[in-house]
Write an enzyme that holds these catalytic residues in place. Structure first.
Site, PDB file in Angstrom:
ATOM      1  CG  HIS A 211     -25.239   4.725 -43.371  1.00 32.66           C
ATOM      2  ND1 HIS A 211     -26.296   4.117 -44.008  1.00 32.66           N
ATOM      3  CD2 HIS A 211     -25.732   5.880 -42.859  1.00 32.66           C
ATOM      4  CE1 HIS A 211     -27.381   4.879 -43.903  1.00 32.66           C
ATOM      5  NE2 HIS A 211     -27.071   5.943 -43.202  1.00 32.66           N
ATOM      6  CG  ASP A 448     -42.143   0.373 -24.006  1.00 39.33           C
ATOM      7  OD1 ASP A 448     -41.246   0.062 -23.192  1.00 39.33           O
ATOM      8  OD2 ASP A 448     -43.337   0.491 -23.684  1.00 39.33           O
TER       9      ASP A 448
END
Length: 507
Positions: A211, A448
């Site tokens: 992170h 997508d």
């Protein structure tokens, strides 16, 4: 591909078979628990097809060094961020390897030309020199694993129902261990990726990263860029509608307002073990996903507005988080209270939220929304136990969350930054510290890759305890999806309390 794919080899990688849990039927729970204990003792290894190192094409990105800011430094001592995206895919492994994987690799290489720190390393010199990010052209890369799973039921893996937390670990990539130079300088990889096919059923794209390099806003930006390129299936990037490019040049203008980063560095140096921080798998835990519909959220918002003294509108995030926090605290407290503890109504429970500071810092120029890095301010919401578990518990939680967000957004965040550590320490030392991972606004279901949107998304690192995963609902109805990890018995209690809470506000 030869310029950016090197050192392909085969490795062994073990995972656990999937077992699902019935949510409310005790007999089924007992049967499945018995099956779980049996199958977890005999994990089935997936077939690792290849492990490659993917980087920007040589010569497209100059060797670059980036300093850590005071927003990055807190993450030096915290676990990795792990996420999984599941997609329906009815084709064979052969088709997957021929038609999908080459395009996925090529588009990832191009994406890393702009998001290059993900292919780089976290460099940790000897104290007192601070850590920094580095990308070396022609040398650095991220590990990309291609795997096939024929022993695991894809539908059970992506189920919302409670499942043993370990069943997702097999489709998570493993970040390579740090390399230590003769001079004692540590070099830690930043990110690893794994794509796993379940022949005739689906594909899982998994990510594991430190992170320190960037927050969820940047990660979502990167994934959407990579996704857009992959979906274009080899078209010239200049002809494809892509998200805006990330901006790396703002790091030098993010000045530490009061030795905030220095305190985190001291903590890091005292704890540094030379390894990537990763979560330890807790025992006897399951994870489950819950969804609140648009209608349920609107009912809750109306009730909170009517009950609130100022009767101001409240956000979807606030009321949903309020209900989940209350349900979670009721679950945990109900299981752990003693008579003496029940009398301590003045105990305070704390919730950590994060506010995006992009475009909100009072520098000469604002930090743009496309800034690559961490840029989140922690805010601690505090509510007394008697109010959080009382008759109007959801209202108390909602009012407190709203007040904290308004206070942060109206203040000079740079002036308040030196006090953030005090709030975080208070949160850490509390009995049931709770935090948030993800956010509905990140659009994590807008991924997508040419296969349609994900049929499921998981933020895996909530397993480290006390975290609630938030995203938009996958059906596009403007609802909210919540991920929780708890012990098996507590999960059943939580589900029951949450459903009771939702029904209370139905009209």
């Amino acid at each position: 591909m030869t310029k950016h794919l090197t050192k392909c080899d085969r490795i062994n990688f073990f995972t656990c078979p999937v077992v699902s849990f019935s949510f409310y039927k005790k007999r089924t729970n007992e049967l499945i628990s018995s099956k779980l204990n049996h199958t977890m003792a005999h994990p089935q290894p997936p077939n690792i097809i290849e492990t490659c190192h993917i980087s920007p094409t040589t010569g497209t990105v100059p060797s670059t060094t980036l300093p850590l800011t005071f927003f990055d430094a807190p993450w030096l001592t915290l676990p990795l961020a792990d996420s999984l995206f599941f997609f329906s895919y009815q084709n064979s492994t052969e088709s997957f390897l021929k038609d999908f994987v080459p395009n996925l690799k090529q588009s990832l290489s191009i994406s890393l030309q702009h998001f290059f720190p993900y292919a780089g390393k976290l460099i940790i010199p000897s104290r007192p020199d601070p850590p920094y990010l580095q990308y070396n052209d022609g040398e650095d890369s991220l590990v990309f694993t291609v795997a096939e799973s024929t022993e695991t039921d894809f539908n059970q893996l992506k189920t919302d129902s409670p499942k043993d937390i370990r069943v997702l670990h097999g489709v998570l990539p493993k970040l390579p261990p740090p390399h230590v130079s003769p001079e004692g300088i540590q070099m830690r990889p930043i990110m690893a990726m794994q794509v796993t096919i379940f022949p005739g059923a689906g594909i899982c794209i998994g990510n594991s990263a430190t992170h320190v390099v960037a927050d969820g806003v940047t990660f979502s930006h990167f994934m959407k860029y990579w996704m857009s390129l992959t979906k274009s299936n080899g078209k010239d990037p200049a002809t494809v509608l892509l998200p805006p490019l990330p901006i790396h040049s703002c790091r030098n203008m993010i000045k530490d307002p009061g030795e905030v980063g220095a305190g985190h560095l001291e903590r890091f140096w005292s704890q540094n073990s030379g390894k990537n921080s990763s979560h330890v798998t807790p025992e006897n835990m399951v994870r489950a996903t819950f969804t609140m519909s648009r209608n349920q959220i609107d009912n809750l918002k109306s009730w909170v507005k009517e009950q609130s003294e100022n009767q101001s509108p409240v956000s979807t995030f606030v009321v949903t988080l309020a209900l989940i926090w209350v349900s979670l605290m009721k679950t945990i407290v109900q299981d752990s209270e003693t008579e003496a503890e029940e009398e301590d109504k003045d105990e305070v429970f704390h919730l950590m939220i994060n506010v995006d500071c992009r475009n909100r810092l009072k520098y000469t120029q604002p930090i743009p929304q496309t800034y690559f890095g961490n840029c989140m301010a922690p805010g601690i919401v505090s509510v007394k136990k008697r109010d959080l578990l009382g008759e109007k518990c959801v209202l108390a939680a909602s009012d407190a969350i709203t007040a904290r967000i308004k206070d942060m957004l109206s203040s000079d965040l740079l002036k308040t930054a030196p006090t953030w550590g005090q709030g975080v320490r208070k949160w850490v030392m509390s009995r049931f510290p709770t935090s948030i991972a993800g956010a509905p606004k990140l659009g994590l279901y807008d991924m997508d890759f040419g296969l349609g949107k994900p049929c499921k998304m998981e933020i895996v690192h909530i397993e480290t305890g006390g975290s609630i995963a938030f995203s938009e609902s996958r059906d596009g109805s403007n609802g909210v999806e919540i991920g929780i990890a708890l012990e098996k018995k507590k999960m059943e209690v939580f589900g029951s309390i949450l459903q009771q809470g939702i029904k209370k506000f139905e009209t």
